[in-house]
Design a protein around this motif. Structure first.
Motif, PDB file in Angstrom:
ATOM      1  N   VAL B  54      47.772  32.354  50.971  1.00 53.45           N
ATOM      2  CA  VAL B  54      46.594  32.446  50.098  1.00 53.45           C
ATOM      3  C   VAL B  54      45.305  32.199  50.893  1.00 53.45           C
ATOM      4  O   VAL B  54      44.271  32.832  50.639  1.00 53.45           O
ATOM      5  N   GLU B  81      54.923  34.406  46.890  1.00 57.01           N
ATOM      6  CA  GLU B  81      54.706  34.703  45.458  1.00 57.01           C
ATOM      7  C   GLU B  81      54.295  33.433  44.724  1.00 57.01           C
ATOM      8  O   GLU B  81      53.354  33.435  43.924  1.00 57.01           O
ATOM      9  N   LEU B  84      50.729  32.434  45.362  1.00 60.32           N
ATOM     10  CA  LEU B  84      49.749  33.186  44.567  1.00 60.32           C
ATOM     11  C   LEU B  84      49.650  32.614  43.156  1.00 60.32           C
ATOM     12  O   LEU B  84      48.552  32.510  42.593  1.00 60.32           O
ATOM     13  N   GLU B  85      50.816  32.261  42.584  1.00 57.13           N
ATOM     14  CA  GLU B  85      50.822  31.712  41.222  1.00 57.13           C
ATOM     15  C   GLU B  85      50.139  30.344  41.175  1.00 57.13           C
ATOM     16  O   GLU B  85      49.384  30.032  40.263  1.00 57.13           O
ATOM     17  N   LYS B  86      50.409  29.536  42.191  1.00 54.80           N
ATOM     18  CA  LYS B  86      49.914  28.158  42.184  1.00 54.80           C
ATOM     19  C   LYS B  86      48.459  28.034  42.637  1.00 54.80           C
ATOM     20  O   LYS B  86      47.679  27.269  42.058  1.00 54.80           O
ATOM     21  N   HIS B  87      48.112  28.790  43.678  1.00 56.95           N
ATOM     22  CA  HIS B  87      46.793  28.597  44.298  1.00 56.95           C
ATOM     23  C   HIS B  87      45.792  29.707  44.008  1.00 56.95           C
ATOM     24  O   HIS B  87      44.644  29.633  44.434  1.00 56.95           O
ATOM     25  N   GLY B  88      46.266  30.779  43.321  1.00 54.72           N
ATOM     26  CA  GLY B  88      45.346  31.873  42.996  1.00 54.72           C
ATOM     27  C   GLY B  88      45.350  32.939  44.075  1.00 54.72           C
ATOM     28  O   GLY B  88      46.159  32.887  45.004  1.00 54.72           O
ATOM     29  N   PRO B  89      44.462  33.940  43.939  1.00 57.19           N
ATOM     30  CA  PRO B  89      44.465  35.099  44.842  1.00 57.19           C
ATOM     31  C   PRO B  89      44.176  34.719  46.299  1.00 57.19           C
ATOM     32  O   PRO B  89      43.591  33.661  46.566  1.00 57.19           O
ATOM     33  N   ARG B  91      42.333  34.398  49.588  1.00 58.62           N
ATOM     34  CA  ARG B  91      40.898  34.090  49.691  1.00 58.62           C
ATOM     35  C   ARG B  91      40.171  34.853  50.794  1.00 58.62           C
ATOM     36  O   ARG B  91      38.956  35.039  50.724  1.00 58.62           O
ATOM     37  N   ASN B 101      47.447  40.851  44.900  1.00 59.54           N
ATOM     38  CA  ASN B 101      46.358  39.888  44.814  1.00 59.54           C
ATOM     39  C   ASN B 101      45.563  40.045  43.528  1.00 59.54           C
ATOM     40  O   ASN B 101      44.798  39.164  43.149  1.00 59.54           O
ATOM     41  N   GLU B 102      45.753  41.211  42.883  1.00 63.33           N
ATOM     42  CA  GLU B 102      44.963  41.489  41.683  1.00 63.33           C
ATOM     43  C   GLU B 102      45.680  41.067  40.411  1.00 63.33           C
ATOM     44  O   GLU B 102      45.131  41.117  39.333  1.00 63.33           O
ATOM     45  N   LYS B 103      46.989  40.681  40.580  1.00 61.99           N
ATOM     46  CA  LYS B 103      47.764  40.320  39.384  1.00 61.99           C
ATOM     47  C   LYS B 103      47.310  38.964  38.856  1.00 61.99           C
ATOM     48  O   LYS B 103      46.982  38.074  39.616  1.00 61.99           O
TER      49      LYS B 103
END
Lengths: 273, 103
Positions: B54, B81, B84-89, B91, B101-103
């Motif tokens: 991330v 994966e 991405l769920e935990k920390h966001g898109p 950076r 990254n857009e999900k």
């Protein structure tokens, strides 16, 4: 005229790391095509193999990233990865320093290419060489194009390198083969790893085989990333070698998506002298 | 730009067997050689491969760092994966443009 053979091949590490997971028929076809390319290089009488690849931060880093680089060493270590993981032998591969010097001297007239005495081959070279020069006796000259760290080498500059390489190779008495590795769609080492865009790959390889310069140089960075993944940046290596033999139409020896190798595996002849 | 030094550490570990041996013996000692933020230091120490992804570390370098910890390939893909769920898109870097990254 000293270019005796040119072509492209794939370099996915899965080819040697996990061959047992691939469809046996596809694997046999891929191995047969590599062998066909090896035989063609040998039958052409090649004395040196120039390999245009995109290494993966094994030798070059963002502290001083060359747009182009060529090896100039007596010998090269391979592979930089753990050989037990990559499942290719740890070897010392002969270089051809005198020929490197002469080619670089000629290239520098028109192309800003850096050169390197130290170069550890990563899977981008180690995987194809495992099939193309299995005895590791043929001298290799590695060439790298920055396909990994943006800003990437512009496509028209990769084409220009190919043209300059052809001119430089044709000016030396040695018989030289030229191979590019990589370039089809893949999303390496990311959550999207394993995805393949087969239709995109078909178009790209057809353009390469027919050396459709205008179409090849029209790919845009962001759209290529979306359509072909970060790995598609490696198309620069094959655009370079296609440019080196623009006058001939090539031939596809193998073109199959192999999901466990995470890409469409391609072996193709671009030029047969 | 700091993630640069995260990647530089990984690059050096790949190329320098002595540094790698030193890293295996005393991770903190080697990490102290690099200009890292607290978050980067924590992610490298754990290691939190998902967070490193991330942050923008290139996968071609990150996979080798995961391999140092004998992380199986399937787990490597899974923790990205989860990152991405935990920390966001993502950076920074190339993967900002990724569909995932857009999900």
């Amino acid at each position: 005229m000293s270019l005796v053979y040119a072509g492209m091949c794939c370099h996915a590490p899965g080819i040697t790391v996990r061959p047992e997971q691939a469809d046996p028929e596809l694997l046999a076809g891929l191995h047969a095509a590599f062998d066909q390319q090896r035989q063609a290089i040998e039958d052409a009488g090649a004395e040196v193999l120039v390999m245009v690849s995109s290494e993966h931060f094994a030798n070059f880093f963002m502290d001083n990233m060359p747009t182009f680089s060529m090896g100039i060493a007596d010998e090269y270590e391979s592979p930089i990865e753990n050989p037990d993981w990559l499942k290719v032998p740890k070897v010392t591969i002969p270089g051809s320093p005198d020929l490197s010097q002469r080619i670089i001297g000629q290239l520098l007239e028109t192309v800003d290419i850096s050169w390197a005495q130290e170069w550890k081959f990563d899977h981008g070279l180690a995987v194809p060489l495992n099939f193309l020069t299995p005895e590791y006796k043929m001298p290799i000259i590695p060439v790298n194009i920055n396909c990994q760290a943006p800003p990437l080498t512009p496509l028209h500059r990769a084409w220009a390198l190919g043209k300059a390489l052809r001119q430089a190779i044709d000016a030396v008495p040695e018989k030289v083969a030229l191979i590019s590795t990589g370039g089809t769609s893949h999303w390496p080492c990311t959550p999207e790893s394993g995805k393949i865009n087969l239709e995109w790959d078909k178009v790209l390889v057809d353009q390469l085989i027919h050396k459709r310069k205008d179409e090849l140089l029209d790919y845009k960075f962001q759209q290529t990333f979306i359509d072909g993944g970060a790995g598609a940046g490696e198309m620069r290596t094959s655009i370079c070698v296609a440019a080196a033999c623009e006058e001939t139409v090539g031939e596809v020896l193998f073109f199959e998506p192999i999901p466990v190798f995470a890409t469409t595996c391609v072996i193709a002849t671009f030029f047969q002298g | 730009m700091s993630v640069y030094y995260v990647q530089k550490l990984m690059y050096n570990l790949n190329r320098d067997p002595d540094l790698r041996e030193r890293f295996d013996k005393d991770r903190e000692d080697v990490l102290s050689l690099y200009k890292l933020t607290d978050e980067e230091l924590e992610a490298l120490t754990k290691p939190d491969i998902g967070l490193l992804y991330v942050m923008g570390v290139n996968g071609q370098i990150l996979m080798h760092y995961a391999a140092i910890f004998n992380m199986p390939w399937a787990e490597y893909l899974r923790v990205m994966e989860e990152g991405l769920e935990k920390h966001g898109p993502v950076r920074s870097g190339l993967y900002v443009m990724s569909e995932s990254n857009e999900k």
